[in-house]
Write an enzyme that holds these catalytic residues in place. Structure first.
Site, mmCIF file in Angstrom:
data_model
loop_
_atom_site.group_PDB
_atom_site.id
_atom_site.type_symbol
_atom_site.label_atom_id
_atom_site.label_comp_id
_atom_site.label_asym_id
_atom_site.label_seq_id
_atom_site.Cartn_x
_atom_site.Cartn_y
_atom_site.Cartn_z
ATOM 1 N N GLY A 52 0.801 -1.214 0.000
ATOM 2 C CA GLY A 52 0.000 0.000 0.000
ATOM 3 C C GLY A 52 0.835 1.265 0.000
ATOM 4 C CE LYS B 26 7.869 8.412 -3.167
ATOM 5 N NZ LYS B 26 8.542 7.813 -4.333
ATOM 6 C CG ASP C 119 9.126 8.944 8.785
ATOM 7 O OD1 ASP C 119 8.975 8.666 7.575
ATOM 8 O OD2 ASP C 119 10.157 9.495 9.216
ATOM 9 N N GLY C 120 6.191 7.778 6.888
ATOM 10 C CA GLY C 120 5.426 8.388 5.808
ATOM 11 C C GLY C 120 6.036 9.650 5.248
ATOM 12 N NE ARG D 57 3.860 9.441 -6.365
ATOM 13 C CZ ARG D 57 4.473 8.278 -6.178
ATOM 14 N NH1 ARG D 57 5.656 8.058 -6.728
ATOM 15 N NH2 ARG D 57 3.919 7.336 -5.439
ATOM 16 N NE ARG E 179 1.168 2.204 -6.736
ATOM 17 C CZ ARG E 179 2.348 2.779 -6.582
ATOM 18 N NH1 ARG E 179 3.443 2.084 -6.701
ATOM 19 N NH2 ARG E 179 2.425 4.062 -6.301
ATOM 20 C CG ASP F 261 5.462 -2.866 -4.718
ATOM 21 O OD1 ASP F 261 6.113 -3.924 -4.883
ATOM 22 O OD2 ASP F 261 5.927 -1.872 -4.144
ATOM 23 C CG ASN F 262 7.900 0.008 -7.115
ATOM 24 O OD1 ASN F 262 7.058 0.597 -6.444
ATOM 25 N ND2 ASN F 262 9.068 -0.349 -6.621
ATOM 26 C CG ASP G 226 6.418 4.046 -6.883
ATOM 27 O OD1 ASP G 226 5.856 5.156 -6.815
ATOM 28 O OD2 ASP G 226 5.917 3.011 -6.434
#
Length: 519
Positions: free
Chosen positions: A101, A124, A136-137, A194, A201, A269-270, A279
């Site tokens: 995710g 992002k 931590d995002g 972005r 994906r 996932d990319n 990504d």
């Protein structure tokens, strides 16, 4: 032109699919939903570093006002936005990783441009989501500059890609262990906005199939086709959609090879179902031509995602997507047939691309195929700078009488003195190549035009990025602005100050050669 802060955003995705509306940012598994609400976490002082005016114009977005900059920093959400993180899974380095995710990406909403086209706007580095796991995002200036400049570079090179609208610093520091070796350090925080028609994906579909959520899988596939492949209809539209994803993926990979791009982390996932480069992490352009080069420290020692392996990895990733679609396609023979078409698509596109790079009228017979193989063999042995070598090839003199003449001509592309036997092989190759050009059915002018369009003169080298990032961290933006301008015109001779091989100091400098997935 409309401002981010006054635009009425669309929310087709979140209105169509089930999601977790709780806003809970605690990392967890989220079965049964395709997204989780994720409000960005405020930062201390967002300041605009870069704005892609050309992209903004194409989207109908006005220059940012103070409220817009607060949006770019994650400090302001307008009433029509619905910020969320997407739920997807993936195969990472060949192994099933389960739920992943958007761990540090938050989609704010869908922007409709003046032509009626929809683009997702995504931050992002705007803070944690339900999918941040132990992270931590956040994103640091280093990785954010790399994503901003590289996605725009790829666009101007003519390669399918997501794009970057804006880059802001946050005024906060973020702790990162760049090489996972216990040397964590505080770095300036930053956020990239972005954009893409969709960030879907392979892993979005893998997640639903793995959880046996067939209704959700069916709905997502049908929605994707209706929105992005509307020409596909009928009982076999899912099969034909997969075939088009196969072709778009082959196109993207061939374009990467054309310019020497190495993604570095081709996990499923990319991989975009729109065939977009997505990504930007530990990527790199090739400096010296090494098919075994990987820019990702996490990819050692196996080098799964090395430059020369990308075409095969794309096929492997497509086979994982095919597996996810098995519940929706009853005829396995037809599904496998669509997957196997990758080889046909890839080689036809690859040969056309290489013919253009070399100024040939086509790859027309076995002798032409052998010539390409010889180029690959000799370049891998000598390892000249890929970009500079092909630029020199455009201006190859007809009267290179000796091996030394030839060596002197290519000297500016070399990182060292090649072995005498390699020089002999290169000289023989050049002579064979010149003979082949004389057999062209196209004119010399057309041949040269093909080469100039296929071979970039400017690429965004890692050492240039590293230097620009160091300057920005000191409060200087001179090189950053120069690179931002040069990347818009990569096929001309307008920016010759960057037309040089990688300097020796950059070979071992952290961030100039290899990077980690956190980069």
């Amino acid at each position: 032109m409309e401002n981010l802060s006054s635009k009425r955003f669309k929310r087709n995705f979140v209105d169509t699919f089930p999601g977790d509306d709780s806003g809970d940012l605690h990392p967890r598994q989220t079965p049964g939903v395709l997204y989780s609400k994720a409000v960005p976490t405020a930062v201390r002082k967002p300041e605009l570093v870069a704005w892609s005016a050309e992209l903004a114009d194409s989207l109908g977005i006005a220059n940012p006002n103070p409220d817009d900059i607060q949006i770019l920093g994650g400090n302001l959400i307008t009433p029509t936005m619905y910020p969320y993180a997407a739920c997807y899974a993936g195969h990472q380095f060949g192994n099933w990783a389960g739920q992943l995710g958007d761990g540090r990406a938050i989609t704010l909403g869908e922007w409709e441009n003046p032509n009626g086209n929809i683009w997702e706007l995504q931050l992002k580095g705007a803070g944690p989501t339900a999918y941040s796991r132990r992270a931590d995002g956040r994103a640091v200036l280093r990785s954010s500059v790399r994503e901003y400049l590289m996605s725009e570079t790829m666009h101007y090179l003519g390669i399918p890609t997501t794009r970057a609208l804006a880059l802001v610093t946050t005024g906060d520091m973020v702790t990162r262990d760049m090489f996972y070796d216990g040397r964590a350090a505080d770095e300036p925080g930053a956020i990239v906005m972005r954009t893409a028609p969709s960030f879907l994906r392979f892993g979005n579909f893998e997640m639903l199939a793995a959880r046996n959520e067939i209704d959700n899988l069916t709905q997502l596939v049908n929605w994707t086709i209706e929105r992005f492949y509307p020409h596909l209809e009928g009982d076999e539209k899912v099969l034909h959609w997969f075939g088009e994803v196969v072709e778009r993926t082959a196109t993207m990979i061939v374009e990467w090879l054309r310019v020497g791009f190495v993604h570095g982390v081709m996990n499923t996932d990319n991989m975009s179902v729109l065939g977009l480069t997505i990504d930007y992490g530990p990527y790199s352009f090739l400096d010296n031509y090494d098919p075994d080069f990987t820019p990702n420290t996490t990819d050692l020692p196996g080098k799964r995602y090395a430059f020369g392996k990308q075409a095969n990895i794309a096929y492997w990733n497509l086979s994982r997507l095919a597996n996810a679609l098995v519940p929706l396609i009853s005829d396995m023979v037809k599904l496998e047939s669509q997957l196997r078409r990758y080889e046909e698509f890839y080689w036809s596109k690859y040969y056309a691309m290489m013919a253009n790079k070399l100024g040939m009228d086509g790859i027309n017979n076995d002798d032409d195929v052998k010539l390409l193989a010889e180029f690959e063999k000799v370049l891998a042995a000598i390892q000249p700078d890929m970009t500079i070598f092909y630029q020199l090839l455009i201006d190859l003199p007809a009267d290179l009488a000796t091996e030394q003449d030839m060596l002197n001509f290519f000297r500016s592309s070399l990182y060292g003195d090649p072995e005498p036997t390699d020089v002999t092989q290169l000289y023989a190759l050049v002579k064979s190549y010149q003979a082949r050009l004389r057999a062209n059915t196209c004119t010399k002018e057309d041949s040269l035009l093909r080469m100039r369009k296929a071979n970039p003169r400017f690429i965004l080298r890692n050492y240039l990025l590293h230097t620009a990032i160091e300057e920005l961290q000191r409060g200087e933006n001179n090189l950053f602005l120069k690179l931002q301008q040069a990347l818009k015109d990569p096929y001309s001779k307008s920016h010759n100050e960057f037309f040089a091989i990688r300097p020796g100091w950059a070979t071992q400098q952290a961030g100039c050669s290899m990077l980690s997935c956190s980069s």
